[in-house]
Design a protein around this motif. Structure first.
Motif, PDB file in Angstrom:
ATOM      1  N   ASN A  71      32.573   9.531  -7.516  1.00  0.00           N
ATOM      2  CA  ASN A  71      31.328   9.579  -6.744  1.00  0.00           C
ATOM      3  C   ASN A  71      30.236  10.228  -7.590  1.00  0.00           C
ATOM      4  O   ASN A  71      30.526  11.047  -8.446  1.00  0.00           O
ATOM      5  CB  ASN A  71      31.519  10.438  -5.485  1.00  0.00           C
ATOM      6  N   PHE A  72      29.009   9.862  -7.298  1.00  0.00           N
ATOM      7  CA  PHE A  72      27.893  10.548  -7.959  1.00  0.00           C
ATOM      8  C   PHE A  72      26.726  10.604  -6.998  1.00  0.00           C
ATOM      9  O   PHE A  72      26.651   9.873  -6.022  1.00  0.00           O
ATOM     10  CB  PHE A  72      27.527   9.861  -9.279  1.00  0.00           C
ATOM     11  N   LYS A  73      25.805  11.497  -7.307  1.00  0.00           N
ATOM     12  CA  LYS A  73      24.576  11.653  -6.524  1.00  0.00           C
ATOM     13  C   LYS A  73      23.428  11.302  -7.469  1.00  0.00           C
ATOM     14  O   LYS A  73      23.176  12.037  -8.412  1.00  0.00           O
ATOM     15  CB  LYS A  73      24.407  13.093  -6.051  1.00  0.00           C
ATOM     16  N   PRO A  74      22.759  10.233  -7.203  1.00  0.00           N
ATOM     17  CA  PRO A  74      21.681   9.851  -8.115  1.00  0.00           C
ATOM     18  C   PRO A  74      20.493  10.804  -8.045  1.00  0.00           C
ATOM     19  O   PRO A  74      19.778  10.979  -9.025  1.00  0.00           O
ATOM     20  CB  PRO A  74      21.298   8.443  -7.654  1.00  0.00           C
ATOM     21  N   LEU A  75      20.290  11.422  -6.922  1.00  0.00           N
ATOM     22  CA  LEU A  75      19.127  12.279  -6.791  1.00  0.00           C
ATOM     23  C   LEU A  75      19.359  13.643  -7.438  1.00  0.00           C
ATOM     24  O   LEU A  75      18.417  14.338  -7.784  1.00  0.00           O
ATOM     25  CB  LEU A  75      18.757  12.454  -5.313  1.00  0.00           C
ATOM     26  N   ARG A  76      20.577  14.020  -7.558  1.00  0.00           N
ATOM     27  CA  ARG A  76      20.885  15.335  -8.114  1.00  0.00           C
ATOM     28  C   ARG A  76      21.884  15.172  -9.250  1.00  0.00           C
ATOM     29  O   ARG A  76      23.052  15.466  -9.103  1.00  0.00           O
ATOM     30  CB  ARG A  76      21.479  16.232  -7.048  1.00  0.00           C
ATOM     31  N   GLN A  77      21.417  14.741 -10.355  1.00  0.00           N
ATOM     32  CA  GLN A  77      22.293  14.508 -11.495  1.00  0.00           C
ATOM     33  C   GLN A  77      22.906  15.803 -12.009  1.00  0.00           C
ATOM     34  O   GLN A  77      23.943  15.772 -12.628  1.00  0.00           O
ATOM     35  CB  GLN A  77      21.527  13.819 -12.635  1.00  0.00           C
ATOM     36  N   GLU A  78      22.285  16.924 -11.716  1.00  0.00           N
ATOM     37  CA  GLU A  78      22.822  18.179 -12.218  1.00  0.00           C
ATOM     38  C   GLU A  78      24.186  18.500 -11.606  1.00  0.00           C
ATOM     39  O   GLU A  78      24.962  19.242 -12.161  1.00  0.00           O
ATOM     40  CB  GLU A  78      21.847  19.345 -12.008  1.00  0.00           C
ATOM     41  N   GLU A  79      24.444  17.925 -10.435  1.00  0.00           N
ATOM     42  CA  GLU A  79      25.742  18.174  -9.807  1.00  0.00           C
ATOM     43  C   GLU A  79      26.807  17.297 -10.401  1.00  0.00           C
ATOM     44  O   GLU A  79      27.988  17.556 -10.245  1.00  0.00           O
ATOM     45  CB  GLU A  79      25.647  17.952  -8.294  1.00  0.00           C
ATOM     46  N   GLY A  80      26.448  16.250 -11.066  1.00  0.00           N
ATOM     47  CA  GLY A  80      27.401  15.423 -11.786  1.00  0.00           C
ATOM     48  C   GLY A  80      28.211  14.480 -10.925  1.00  0.00           C
ATOM     49  O   GLY A  80      27.829  14.121  -9.829  1.00  0.00           O
ATOM     50  N   THR A  81      29.356  14.095 -11.501  1.00  0.00           N
ATOM     51  CA  THR A  81      30.241  13.121 -10.869  1.00  0.00           C
ATOM     52  C   THR A  81      31.507  13.843 -10.428  1.00  0.00           C
ATOM     53  O   THR A  81      31.995  14.731 -11.106  1.00  0.00           O
ATOM     54  CB  THR A  81      30.618  12.022 -11.877  1.00  0.00           C
ATOM     55  N   VAL A  82      32.026  13.438  -9.292  1.00  0.00           N
ATOM     56  CA  VAL A  82      33.248  14.035  -8.747  1.00  0.00           C
ATOM     57  C   VAL A  82      34.255  12.921  -8.502  1.00  0.00           C
ATOM     58  O   VAL A  82      33.876  11.829  -8.062  1.00  0.00           O
ATOM     59  CB  VAL A  82      32.903  14.777  -7.434  1.00  0.00           C
ATOM     60  N   PHE A 102      31.067  17.727  -1.470  1.00  0.00           N
ATOM     61  CA  PHE A 102      30.239  17.234  -2.568  1.00  0.00           C
ATOM     62  C   PHE A 102      28.844  16.900  -2.055  1.00  0.00           C
ATOM     63  O   PHE A 102      27.846  17.236  -2.676  1.00  0.00           O
ATOM     64  CB  PHE A 102      30.916  16.015  -3.196  1.00  0.00           C
ATOM     65  N   SER A 103      28.815  16.230  -0.894  1.00  0.00           N
ATOM     66  CA  SER A 103      27.517  15.842  -0.307  1.00  0.00           C
ATOM     67  C   SER A 103      26.882  17.038   0.368  1.00  0.00           C
ATOM     68  O   SER A 103      27.536  17.840   1.011  1.00  0.00           O
ATOM     69  CB  SER A 103      27.712  14.731   0.724  1.00  0.00           C
ATOM     70  N   SER A 104      25.544  17.122   0.209  1.00  0.00           N
ATOM     71  CA  SER A 104      24.812  18.159   0.930  1.00  0.00           C
ATOM     72  C   SER A 104      24.150  17.557   2.163  1.00  0.00           C
ATOM     73  O   SER A 104      23.793  18.272   3.085  1.00  0.00           O
ATOM     74  CB  SER A 104      23.771  18.809   0.020  1.00  0.00           C
ATOM     75  N   GLU A 105      24.033  16.222   2.180  1.00  0.00           N
ATOM     76  CA  GLU A 105      23.462  15.515   3.335  1.00  0.00           C
ATOM     77  C   GLU A 105      24.296  14.266   3.560  1.00  0.00           C
ATOM     78  O   GLU A 105      24.895  13.741   2.626  1.00  0.00           O
ATOM     79  CB  GLU A 105      22.023  15.083   3.042  1.00  0.00           C
ATOM     80  N   PRO A 106      24.338  13.746   4.784  1.00  0.00           N
ATOM     81  CA  PRO A 106      25.075  12.506   5.029  1.00  0.00           C
ATOM     82  C   PRO A 106      24.512  11.368   4.191  1.00  0.00           C
ATOM     83  O   PRO A 106      23.310  11.183   4.096  1.00  0.00           O
ATOM     84  CB  PRO A 106      24.877  12.233   6.521  1.00  0.00           C
ATOM     85  N   GLY A 107      25.417  10.660   3.503  1.00  0.00           N
ATOM     86  CA  GLY A 107      25.061   9.479   2.741  1.00  0.00           C
ATOM     87  C   GLY A 107      24.313   9.743   1.462  1.00  0.00           C
ATOM     88  O   GLY A 107      23.654   8.845   0.946  1.00  0.00           O
TER      89      GLY A 107
END
Length: 182
Positions: free
Chosen positions: A161-172, A141-146
């Motif tokens: 989990n979610f990525k705030p910087l990349r909302q297009e990837e959504g929640t997993v 899911f992560s493209s970079e650590p943390g």
């Protein structure tokens, strides 16, 4: 009549012999030699008849004994066949019961393993001491650590989990804590 006359012989001198199936009678003038021969004949004839009757009875007894032996043999074979059939059915019942117990044991093992795996997973999640909004790295899911955050930890231990910087990837939702690094 029991002993009918079968023949009458009259000699020229007037002496006579009456022949019956089991005995004879004669006039007094019949020679003693002829009388003795007739007695011997009837005695031998009676002995032959007795011996033949005895042979017939012995044969009948032997046939009856053989038939009884055959009936007993067949009865024993039937008993043995029934016993084998009962043993076969009992063995099948035992095997079925053993298979049922083995299947139940395997189902129980699977339930216990699932429960243990669930407990281990929850313990792993607890051991990571993850809290909402904590920064994590999620494998796959992560493209970079943390670069991901814990959004929520469900009752069943699932971690959203979610990525705030990349909302297009959504929640997993991740169920395996080994895929997370705090």
């Amino acid at each position: 009549e029991k002993n009918p006359i079968t023949d009458v012989a009259v000699a020229s001198d007037g002496n006579w012999v009456v022949i019956r199936p089991n005995r004879f009678s004669s006039s007094t003038g019949v020679s003693p030699t002829l009388k003795e021969k007739l007695r011997c004949f009837y005695r031998d004839h009676a002995n032959r008849q007795k011996m033949r009757a005895r042979q017939i009875k012995d044969t009948e007894r032997e046939i009856a004994r053989r038939m009884e032996d055959e009936r007993a043999r067949k009865a024993q074979e039937e008993i043995k066949r029934q016993r084998r059939e009962e043993e076969r059915k009992e063995k099948e019942r035992e095997e079925a019961e053993q298979q049922r117990r083995e299947d139940e044991r395997k189902r129980k093992e699977v339930r216990v393993k699932r429960k243990c795996d669930e407990i281990d997973r929850l313990n792993q999640i607890r051991s990571k001491r993850l809290k909402p909004m904590e920064r994590i790295t999620a494998v796959g899911f992560s493209s970079e650590p943390g670069d991901a955050f814990v959004k929520n930890i469900g009752e069943d231990g699932a971690i959203e989990n979610f990525k705030p910087l990349r909302q297009e990837e959504g929640t997993v939702v991740i169920k395996d804590p080994m895929l997370l690094t705090p």
